[in-house]
Design a protein around this motif. Structure first.
Motif, PDB file in Angstrom:
ATOM      1  N   GLY A  83      32.745  52.833   0.649  1.00  0.00           N
ATOM      2  CA  GLY A  83      33.149  51.440   0.411  1.00  0.00           C
ATOM      3  C   GLY A  83      34.653  51.285   0.444  1.00  0.00           C
ATOM      4  N   THR A  84      35.353  52.158  -0.263  1.00  0.00           N
ATOM      5  CA  THR A  84      36.806  52.028  -0.340  1.00  0.00           C
ATOM      6  C   THR A  84      37.449  52.237   1.027  1.00  0.00           C
ATOM      7  N   ILE A  85      37.026  53.294   1.723  1.00  0.00           N
ATOM      8  CA  ILE A  85      37.637  53.572   3.027  1.00  0.00           C
ATOM      9  C   ILE A  85      37.339  52.442   4.004  1.00  0.00           C
ATOM     10  N   ALA A  86      36.073  52.011   4.035  1.00  0.00           N
ATOM     11  CA  ALA A  86      35.726  50.902   4.934  1.00  0.00           C
ATOM     12  C   ALA A  86      36.584  49.690   4.602  1.00  0.00           C
ATOM     13  N   GLY A  87      36.772  49.445   3.308  1.00  0.00           N
ATOM     14  CA  GLY A  87      37.576  48.313   2.879  1.00  0.00           C
ATOM     15  C   GLY A  87      39.000  48.427   3.362  1.00  0.00           C
ATOM     16  N   ILE A  88      39.600  49.610   3.175  1.00  0.00           N
ATOM     17  CA  ILE A  88      40.996  49.771   3.590  1.00  0.00           C
ATOM     18  C   ILE A  88      41.120  49.578   5.102  1.00  0.00           C
ATOM     19  N   GLY A 107      39.225  47.909  -1.831  1.00  0.00           N
ATOM     20  CA  GLY A 107      39.900  48.578  -0.726  1.00  0.00           C
ATOM     21  C   GLY A 107      40.464  47.574   0.264  1.00  0.00           C
ATOM     22  N   GLY A 108      39.669  46.552   0.588  1.00  0.00           N
ATOM     23  CA  GLY A 108      40.073  45.579   1.596  1.00  0.00           C
ATOM     24  C   GLY A 108      41.282  44.768   1.170  1.00  0.00           C
ATOM     25  N   THR A 109      41.305  44.380  -0.091  1.00  0.00           N
ATOM     26  CA  THR A 109      42.413  43.566  -0.573  1.00  0.00           C
ATOM     27  C   THR A 109      43.717  44.355  -0.528  1.00  0.00           C
ATOM     28  N   TYR A 110      43.606  45.643  -0.825  1.00  0.00           N
ATOM     29  CA  TYR A 110      44.792  46.493  -0.759  1.00  0.00           C
ATOM     30  C   TYR A 110      45.167  46.773   0.687  1.00  0.00           C
ATOM     31  N   GLY A 111      44.126  47.001   1.527  1.00  0.00           N
ATOM     32  CA  GLY A 111      44.367  47.392   2.920  1.00  0.00           C
ATOM     33  C   GLY A 111      45.236  46.415   3.687  1.00  0.00           C
ATOM     34  N   GLY A 112      45.197  45.157   3.286  1.00  0.00           N
ATOM     35  CA  GLY A 112      45.985  44.135   3.975  1.00  0.00           C
ATOM     36  C   GLY A 112      47.477  44.405   3.954  1.00  0.00           C
ATOM     37  N   SER A 113      47.904  45.241   3.026  1.00  0.00           N
ATOM     38  CA  SER A 113      49.345  45.460   2.897  1.00  0.00           C
ATOM     39  C   SER A 113      49.924  46.292   4.046  1.00  0.00           C
TER      40      SER A 113
END
Lengths: 502, 351
Positions: free
Chosen positions: A26-31, A70-76
């Motif tokens: 989940g986290t990796i997919a999100g990032i 993960g996704g919210t962080y990945g945007g950075s």
């Protein structure tokens, strides 16, 4: 307060290999999804939900939340290195992140974003743990009147904030309200605007609409302007020195509270949270001038707040069944799919759910911290993937995902139709979130309004005599008054007269 | 211009893919027709994997029950049995799907009591005549829920309130068993009430606890957690005998208070497998045997007890679906809730 052993049991059940693997996936997919400009967390989660089929609800919720964090962080990533926010929530990050990268401090900016996203999530998760049971207590007193007011407030405020122009936002919101009337009316059993089509009797499939608006629209948009892959230098994250982390702690704490609070307001999401927090940090800072020129404080404020928004937005979603933004709307759809009915009764049927969600948030944040600091270069490579490949994969996933929810070919048609609608809306500068909230909250507003009228013998009085309802009504009026230029000017003039021109 | 062409191509692609979807569907339907008259199928039954179609989404009460039965069916029939969810139009889409399949027992519909309201509510033209009910073995019994601090203390108080004529009652939806229960009681005690719908029986119970309605009617299975936690109280079940809820106590039957209600009890939402009408009798018998075995299993009994679901004994399930359809659809039509006369789909007024 449920049995402490029950809480520990739920933590324990998450520490199996299988469950931890779900966190990792989940986290990796999100990032990854967050890193790719154009792929939003909303889209990622709506696609994911149809694949959580057959999992038990705790596993599904784990995967969904891990992806959200993960996704919210990945945007950075893209915001810092390319000056293109990977997700709308990272827009404020780009303001100072990109200048930092240009000064050669990209790695540090990335590191700060990672650590702050972690802190923001964890601090807000604690706020969630405290606030959710309190709101459940309060929500037991929420009647149809209050639910109507909340839903109404949500639609208005989303129209107000998510799109640049209030009129266009309202247009999208009203379109959503109109679409919400399609289907069988649950109060009289009459069919409305179904034109004899049995597949429309439950209204439009929410997942189909969401995948259409956030997935297909994006694909059409990208087809229209297919750009060559972006280039970016490969920079590793620098783990920020403890000294810096300590220095940013007060600002981070403040931004977490701002993020969690903004997140809990129905109708606004992580993008607004990061802007509000950024703006606040700038005004409070001793060094206002350097904001926008590579001040790490800007990155701290934005990245802490957008992640802190996540647990905040779960509070009304889980306890009242009111989604704060399009992401939580999708998540709510996912919960319903797994037989969890968000609302005051959720904690009666699942007394430990607040704790479970808390643990999931904290573990996801920890995973995100580890992957964010260790494997940055991998995530950066994703930015270089040819878009045509990514888009093809997404179309296929969109179709499968939409079909899988109801096993209905009709939904695929709905998905494409909304993809096209979304594209034209974007061309005219209308934002999609008010439409989505209009669609979800519209039904809620209408039915609760009618229930309220029925149970009070068609009297409007309870709307102003019930204290909570009155409070919400005043709030709605104030928000709208402050939108008006005249009122704003009047206040500005008044302030000038009172405090002089400072 | 190039952009415009690619947009056109894209829209074309959409229509082609949807058209293909439609074409496939029709193709399926036509092959199913040709397989229908294979009477010999009875001997070789089951012939390949079996699907149980559930008209509601995953995780709901109907789905959970179907999934409880699935492993037992699989073991007893010796083939793979899968549960497939086809939610939509109050499960009418699932009925339509099963009616399009061959009548060979390979597709089982997990039928619910909604079958009896379709003739007048109009979600589908299909009726009990289009299906052969394998069994009706479980029921979520209707019960009358109040808040612990309500002035209503027994079912007698509810009757007087209805007779006064300004009661508000929370139910899940129009034409559901809870709404029907309210109408039945009203007709027997000559009462009147305002019905307010809350989408599910448990939501209706929550509205009662907030004081929005005087009381609510729902399945015991929907409020069992509220009863056990002491947040709600149940005054009576729409049955001939009391119902014991673990960790709560025994809910008295309505017949203790109003004897005339006996003719209408038990009332509630029921579940049971059905197959398409015209399925060879030996296949129906075989399935009946398996279903009864499943109901008798320890796992299922435990599941029913924990969920406050009542096991009921219906001698002739097909006759039961006929009778309840006639009574219910005409009742709804007569009180003005129904959308079309049940006669339109060939349902006669009960004698």
């Amino acid at each position: 307060m449920p049995d402490i052993t029950l809480i520990l049991d739920s933590l324990w059940s998450m520490l199996t290999i299988k469950h931890l693997l779900l966190f990792v996936i989940g986290t990796i997919a999100g990032i990854l999804i967050g890193s790719l400009p154009g792929l939003t967390t909303t889209m990622g989660i709506s696609l994911l939900i149809s694949f959580t089929w057959g999992m038990d609800w705790l596993e599904a919720v784990t995967l969904i939340i891990a992806l959200h964090v993960g996704g919210t962080y990945g945007g950075s990533t893209a915001a810092i290195f390319l000056n293109i926010p990977g997700t709308p929530a990272a827009a404020a990050t780009a303001l100072d992140g990109y200048p930092m990268a240009q000064k050669g401090e990209g790695g540090l900016a990335r590191g700060i974003a990672t650590v702050q996203s972690f802190l923001g999530t964890v601090i807000a998760a604690v706020i969630f743990l405290v606030a959710a049971p309190l709101l459940v207590e309060l929500s037991m007193n929420f009647g149809s009147w209050e639910y109507f007011m909340l839903a109404f407030f949500g639609i208005l405020i989303s129209a107000n904030i998510t799109s640049g122009s209030l009129i266009k936002g309202l247009m999208a919101g009203v379109l959503g309200l109109m679409l919400a009337t399609v289907g069988m009316d649950s109060i009289t059993g009459n069919q409305r605007f179904t034109f004899g089509e049995a597949s429309l009797m439950d209204g439009f499939s929410l997942i189909a609409v969401l995948i259409g608006l956030f997935g297909i629209t994006e694909i059409i948009h990208s087809l229209m302007e297919l750009k060559p892959p972006l280039k970016s230098k490969n920079v590793k994250s620098t783990i920020p020195p403890w000294r810096l982390v300590k220095k940013f702690l007060p600002l981070g704490g403040r931004s977490s509270v701002v993020g969690a609070f903004v997140g809990s307001v129905p109708g606004v999401g992580a993008d607004v949270a990061s802007w509000v927090s950024y703006d606040w940090a700038r005004r409070k800072s001793k060094d206002k001038e350097s904001f926008g020129k590579g001040n790490p404080e800007g990155v701290v404020a934005s990245e802490t707040a957008n992640n802190a928004c996540i647990p905040g937005s779960y509070v009304p979603m889980l306890t009242l069944g009111i989604p704060g933004d399009s992401v939580t709307a999708v998540i709510m759809g996912g919960l319903l799919l797994h037989g969890l009915q968000p609302g005051p009764k959720l904690t009666v049927s699942n007394p430990t759910i607040v704790y479970e969600v808390f643990f999931i948030l904290v573990i996801s944040a920890a995973m995100m911290l580890i992957f964010g600091l260790l494997f940055t270069s991998v995530f950066q490579k994703v930015l270089l993937l040819p878009k045509s490949t990514v888009l093809t994969v997404i179309v296929v996933i969109s179709i499968i995902g939409t079909f899988a929810v109801n096993n209905r070919p009709f939904d695929i048609l709905v998905m494409f139709a909304f993809g096209i609608i979304g594209y034209f809306m974007r061309m005219f500068g209308m934002a999609a979130p008010p439409l989505v909230l209009g669609l979800i909250l519209g039904l809620m507003a209408e039915q609760n309004f009618r229930r309220a009228m029925l149970s009070a013998d068609y009297s409007f009085l309870p709307f102003v005599t019930r204290p909570l309802s009155l409070l919400l009504l005043i709030l709605i009026v104030l928000v709208f008054l402050f939108q008006s230029e005249k009122v704003k000017n009047w206040f500005a003039a008044k302030r000038k007269r009172l405090f002089g021109n400072s | 211009m190039k952009k415009f062409i690619s947009l056109l191509l894209f829209i074309l692609l959409v229509f082609v893919s949807v058209a293909c979807g439609g074409a496939n569907e029709e193709g399926e339907a036509s092959t199913s027709d040709s397989g229908e008259n294979s009477e010999n199928a009875a001997e070789g039954y089951p012939d390949g994997p079996i699907e149980i179609i559930v008209g509601f989404g995953e995780g709901g009460g109907t789905d959970t029950m179907a999934r409880m039965l699935q492993p037992i069916f699989q073991e007893e029939l010796g083939v793979n049995v899968a549960v497939r969810n086809m939610p939509g139009a109050s499960s009418a889409l699932a009925l339509e799907h099963v009616a399009e399949q061959p009548a060979d027992g390979q597709t089982i519909l997990f039928q619910t009591d909604l079958l009896r309201v379709f003739p007048t509510m109009g979600m589908t033209d299909l009726t009990y005549k289009d299906f052969e009910q394998v069994g009706v073995g479980t029921m979520g019994i209707a019960n009358f829920v109040v808040s612990p601090d309500s002035e209503l203390e027994t079912f007698d108080d509810i009757v007087s309130l209805l007779q006064e004529g300004d009661a508000t009652i929370g139910v899940a939806g129009v034409g559901d068993p809870w709404h029907l229960t309210a109408e039945i009681v009203n007709s027997v005690v000559e009462g009147e009430s305002e019905i307010i719908t809350y989408e599910s029986g448990s939501n209706a119970a929550m509205a009662t606890l907030r004081g929005e309605v005087d009381f609510s009617i729902s399945g015991v299975n929907e409020v069992v957690d509220l009863l056990q936690s002491g947040e709600a109280e149940s005054l009576a079940v729409m049955d001939k005998e009391g119902f014991e809820v673990p960790d709560y106590g025994t809910i008295p039957p309505v017949t203790d208070f109003v004897e005339e209600l006996e003719a209408y009890a038990p009332e509630g939402t029921w579940w049971g497998p059905a197959v398409k009408a015209g399925t060879p009798e030996p296949i129906v018998e075989k399935l009946r045997e398996v279903y009864n075995k499943a109901l008798q299993s320890e796992e299922f009994k435990k599941f029913a007890e924990e969920g406050a679901i009542v096991m009921i004994d219906v001698d002739d399930p097909q006759e039961y679906t006929k009778e309840t359809t006639e009574i219910t659809s005409w009742l709804l039509w007569d009180i003005g809730t129904g959308k079309r006369s049940p006669e339109e789909v060939g349902i006669q007024r009960p004698e």
